[in-house]
Design a protein around this motif. Structure first.
Motif, PDB file in Angstrom:
ATOM      1  N   ALA A  21      -2.558  -6.639  11.649  1.00  0.00           N
ATOM      2  CA  ALA A  21      -2.026  -5.330  12.050  1.00  0.00           C
ATOM      3  C   ALA A  21      -0.854  -5.465  13.014  1.00  0.00           C
ATOM      4  CB  ALA A  21      -3.129  -4.504  12.703  1.00  0.00           C
ATOM      5  N   PHE A  22      -0.682  -6.623  13.620  1.00  0.00           N
ATOM      6  CA  PHE A  22       0.406  -6.863  14.574  1.00  0.00           C
ATOM      7  C   PHE A  22       0.390  -5.834  15.703  1.00  0.00           C
ATOM      8  CE2 PHE A  22       3.005  -8.720  10.866  1.00  0.00           C
ATOM      9  CZ  PHE A  22       2.538 -10.001  11.123  1.00  0.00           C
ATOM     10  N   ASP A  23      -0.779  -5.540  16.258  1.00  0.00           N
ATOM     11  CA  ASP A  23      -0.885  -4.556  17.333  1.00  0.00           C
ATOM     12  C   ASP A  23      -0.289  -5.049  18.645  1.00  0.00           C
ATOM     13  OD1 ASP A  23      -2.080  -2.644  15.737  1.00  0.00           O
ATOM     14  OD2 ASP A  23      -4.113  -3.339  16.193  1.00  0.00           O
ATOM     15  N   SER A  24      -0.145  -6.360  18.793  1.00  0.00           N
ATOM     16  CA  SER A  24       0.417  -6.917  20.026  1.00  0.00           C
ATOM     17  C   SER A  24       1.244  -8.155  19.676  1.00  0.00           C
ATOM     18  CB  SER A  24      -0.706  -7.295  20.997  1.00  0.00           C
ATOM     19  OG  SER A  24      -1.460  -8.376  20.468  1.00  0.00           O
ATOM     20  N   ASP A  25       2.026  -8.589  20.651  1.00  0.00           N
ATOM     21  CA  ASP A  25       2.808  -9.817  20.457  1.00  0.00           C
ATOM     22  C   ASP A  25       1.877 -10.999  20.229  1.00  0.00           C
ATOM     23  OD1 ASP A  25       5.237  -8.546  20.672  1.00  0.00           O
ATOM     24  OD2 ASP A  25       5.449  -8.951  22.825  1.00  0.00           O
ATOM     25  N   SER A  26       0.766 -10.995  20.914  1.00  0.00           N
ATOM     26  CA  SER A  26      -0.209 -12.067  20.759  1.00  0.00           C
ATOM     27  C   SER A  26      -0.707 -12.134  19.324  1.00  0.00           C
ATOM     28  CB  SER A  26      -1.382 -11.834  21.713  1.00  0.00           C
ATOM     29  OG  SER A  26      -2.339 -12.849  21.577  1.00  0.00           O
ATOM     30  N   GLN A  27      -0.993 -10.975  18.751  1.00  0.00           N
ATOM     31  CA  GLN A  27      -1.468 -10.957  17.369  1.00  0.00           C
ATOM     32  C   GLN A  27      -0.400 -11.461  16.405  1.00  0.00           C
ATOM     33  OE1 GLN A  27      -3.205  -7.208  16.260  1.00  0.00           O
ATOM     34  NE2 GLN A  27      -4.894  -7.414  17.709  1.00  0.00           N
TER      35      GLN A  27
END
Length: 171
Positions: free
Chosen positions: A81-87
């Motif tokens: 989902a790429f909800d955060s840079d970490s993801q």
């Protein structure tokens, strides 16, 4: 007749002036590309600095453990989902590692001709390189492994490209 000659000469003059202008623009383009390349390189340097400065979050630690356990599918499912840079980072790292593992067991020999399919090999190595390049953060525990994998992929892509070029020239 004189008018036609005058029109033709005028048209040639205008066209030659346009051609000269375009050639001048082409010559100045590499300088623009150099500036863009310099900016791109400085961006990469910033990303490298950010990688070493970034403090791992709980999410980072969770995904790092999953990667170390070689559970790439779980990481990919949870981060797609790429909800955060970490993801985004862990999705790219998991995808690169998964592709690398898949390549170890994949046969690149065409059964009908019994020849290696260098095009597919090159493509797969480039996929690994792109995934790694997209990751702005690499966990310290995996940094050496990821860097070695990228270096190997770059070298093998270049070697296979040479072989493909030789085959193409021979035909």
């Amino acid at each position: 007749m004189k008018k036609a000659l005058f029109l033709i000469l005028s048209a040639l003059l205008v066209l030659s002036a346009c051609g000269t202008k375009e050639a001048g623009e082409e010559q100045s383009a590499p300088e623009g590309n150099q500036a863009a390349e310099t900016e791109k390189n400085s961006e990469k340097d910033k990303n490298t600095e950010e990688q070493s400065v970034r403090t791992p979050t709980e999410e980072d630690k969770k995904y790092t453990e999953l990667l170390l356990a070689r559970d790439y599918d779980t990481v990919i499912k949870e981060t797609v989902a790429f909800d955060s840079d970490s993801q985004k980072d862990f999705y790219n790292l998991a995808s690169a590692l998964k592709k690398h593992d898949e390549m170890q067991s994949k046969s690149y020999v065409d059964e009908s001709t019994n020849e290696k399919n260098y095009t597919d090999m090159i493509s797969d190595y480039k996929v690994i390189i792109r995934y790694i390049d997209k990751a702005e953060y690499i966990p310290e525990e995996m940094k050496t492994e990821i860097e070695e994998m990228k270096k190997e992929a770059e070298e093998k892509a270049a070697q296979n490209q040479e072989e493909l070029d030789k085959q193409t020239q021979a035909k």
